[in-house]
Write an enzyme that holds these catalytic residues in place. Structure first.
Site, mmCIF file in Angstrom:
data_model
loop_
_atom_site.group_PDB
_atom_site.id
_atom_site.type_symbol
_atom_site.label_atom_id
_atom_site.label_comp_id
_atom_site.label_asym_id
_atom_site.label_seq_id
_atom_site.Cartn_x
_atom_site.Cartn_y
_atom_site.Cartn_z
ATOM 1 N N GLU A 385 -9.250 64.155 -16.672
ATOM 2 C CA GLU A 385 -8.830 62.954 -17.397
ATOM 3 C C GLU A 385 -8.130 63.334 -18.694
ATOM 4 O OE1 GLU A 385 -11.205 63.979 -20.405
ATOM 5 O OE2 GLU A 385 -11.821 64.220 -18.316
ATOM 6 N N GLU A 528 -9.739 67.436 -18.981
ATOM 7 C CA GLU A 528 -8.601 67.866 -18.163
ATOM 8 C C GLU A 528 -9.020 68.410 -16.799
ATOM 9 O OE1 GLU A 528 -6.255 70.833 -20.138
ATOM 10 O OE2 GLU A 528 -6.105 69.703 -22.000
#
Length: 560
Positions: A385, A528
């Site tokens: 994300e 991430e």
């Protein structure tokens, strides 16, 4: 006939194709429909061994270039694929489209000039079906630089090459497409792609429209008890002391139960889905980072310059970036999936972050992403994300679903100072007091205090579970999303593996509530998908051990 048509690359015979048979095939192609009756196609029939060698060399060069572009997991799989039969077939046919045929006023091309190659593609389909009826196999080769091919074949420069087809008699037609047999991809069900009246309103003829979220939840099932039992029995017989592989034994049993087979498939290739969205709560000063960093980092992911890219390259995973709610405009870029529900959420501390309908739409983005990635042949999904201020949202969600006080689950995110941290805790507390979110209504909780990327991760977990595909969770945002997913469908956790434990205190609370034990604990707090990527080789090793480690009986090793 249509169901039996196959893209053939293997098993061609050297038998010549009689002229009358080839003529019937070409006549069928020539009777294809075309926009404005433009008939833009030409067929170049190639039998020359020299020309076919030249085309084979051009295809090999593009194959090598494509292989270099693939993640390691995909490249390993691609290496085993046969992608053309140029030299194996007696006839090759080049199908072209002439965009100038019929002049500038060709009917139907005024607003859609691409109708010329589309019409030629219909001729390809006719050719293919006629060939199948004649017992001929056809293989479509797309590994060419089009202009390079035009020059090599001496074609007029204005022609567009639509297809290069290898045609010949075959020993047999496989029951399934060769790429499905090789595990490269899966066929998408018809129900996924039929929409009634408006896009997203899915319904097959004669059936009532179905809700994607409800359909997905209804298809989630527990781990298969038989495969679980076989996995534990196999662990006992493997040449190692019982329990010697610790958590990996639990993971291998989970993978067996999920796939319904022991040993389980090795979860490779894999893809990390990075959902990006912005947050209205950023206006409360919960982070010193400007909101535009979300847009900038998405560009960094797509350019290959982020930590997640480095880790993905190392472990051989694909990076897929999905814009589910970035406030800024993102240009069309290879690797970016534009699925924006809205440009960022509203400020959860003064009102709902989004509507209930928007929360469901974001969940469905995640479900669709899971479907796309699994249908493309991925055997494992990883969560990732990006969204400035998303740890504030994660803390709020975790507090609701664990019952832990905001002060205990709100961390320092990107490294904020004491003053900003105190403000962040107060913002979370104020939001919870304002909305009084009910954990029994998980979608209502998402709408009130969630993030678009959190909702999409919820969908990815539900979608992965419904497709019986393992999902490796990343950090605190994934933990928050998993709590929501469990509240929607408790059995969804059977597909989830905790990749790591974040330095964020909320993640510890979430994992404890979920009953998940992380594989990696390195004080990471980046997001991430980085922690999930580091855990991927461990999950793959757990499955590989089940395949490759001998049993006491097979190895002739004496048990104690």
């Amino acid at each position: 006939m249509m169901r039996e048509r196959r893209d053939i690359r293997k098993g061609f015979r050297t038998d010549p194709i009689p002229h009358e048979v080839l003529l019937r095939v070409l006549e069928a192609a020539h009777t294809a429909p075309s926009v404005g009756h433009s008939q833009p196609w030409d067929f170049v029939v190639i039998r020359s061994a020299e020309t076919r060698r030249t085309m084979h060399e051009l295809a090999q060069k593009q194959r090598e270039a494509y292989a270099k572009s693939l993640p390691k997991g995909r490249a390993k799989q691609f290496k085993e694929l046969k992608i053309e039969a140029i030299l194996d077939t007696p006839v090759n046919i080049v199908v072209t489209a002439d965009p100038t045929r019929g002049g500038r006023h060709t009917l139907g091309r005024h607003t859609q000039p691409q109708m010329a190659p589309y019409s030629s593609a219909l001729a390809v389909e006719n050719l293919w079906l006629a060939a199948r009826a004649e017992g001929l196999g056809v293989g479509w080769v797309s590994f060419f630089d089009e202009r390079e091919m035009v020059r090599a074949l001496g074609l007029p420069e204005h022609l567009e090459v639509v297809a290069y087809l290898c045609v010949g008699y075959v020993d047999e037609f496989p029951e399934e497409p060769e790429l499905m047999q090789a595990g490269w991809s899966q066929r998408r069900p018809l129900a996924w792609v039929v929409h009634e009246e408006t896009y997203g309103r899915r319904a097959l003829p004669g059936e009532a429209p179905h809700d994607l979220l409800s359909e997905t939840v209804a298809s989630i099932r527990p781990l298969d008890a038989k495969a679980l039992g076989e996995a534990w029995e196999r662990q006992k017989r493997m040449t190692k002391p019982a329990g010697a592989l610790g958590m990996l034994e639990i993971i291998s049993a989970q993978l067996s139960g999920l796939s319904r087979v022991c040993p389980p498939p090795i979860p490779e290739p894999a893809a990390v889905a990075i959902f990006a969205g912005d947050h209205g709560v950023h206006a409360q000063g919960v982070t010193p980072w400007p909101q535009e960093v979300t847009t900038q980092m998405v560009a960094n992911f797509l350019g290959g310059g982020a930590v997640c890219n480095a880790f993905a390259n190392q472990v051989g995973a694909e990076v897929c970036v999905i814009d589910v709610g970035v406030a800024g405009d993102l240009p069309a870029t290879p690797g970016l999936l534009p699925r924006k529900v809205r440009p960022g959420t509203d400020d959860l501390s003064v009102g709902p972050a989004m509507s209930r309908e928007e929360a469901i739409a974001a969940i469905e983005v995640g479900i669709e992403t899971a479907r796309d990635l699994v249908a493309a042949g991925n055997k494992a999904l990883l969560t990732g994300e990006m969204g400035i201020a998303n740890t504030t949202v994660s803390a709020a969600l975790i507090s609701v679903f664990t019952g832990v006080d905001p002060a205990e689950v709100t961390g320092r995110g990107t490294g904020i100072n004491d003053e900003t941290h105190a403000r962040k805790v107060e913002v979370v507390r104020r939001a919870l007091e304002l909305h009084q979110p009910d954990p029994a209504d998980p979608i209502g909780v998402l709408a009130a205090i969630g993030g678009l990327e959190h909702a999409a991760i919820v969908g990815l977990l539900l979608g992965g579970a419904s497709l019986r595909t393992p999902v490796i969770l990343d950090g605190v945002s994934a933990g928050a999303a998993a709590l929501v997913a469990r509240a929607i469908a408790p059995e969804a956790l059977s597909a989830c593996i905790a990749g790591h434990r974040s330095a964020e205190p909320g993640h510890v609370a979430a994992l404890n509530k979920l009953g998940l034990r992380p594989l990696v604990d390195l004080d990471l707090r980046l997001g991430e998908g980085t922690g999930a990527l580091l855990a991927l080789p461990l999950v793959q090793s757990a499955a590989r051990a089940m395949h490759e480690v001998a049993t006491f009986d097979s190895a002739g090793v004496t048990e104690k």
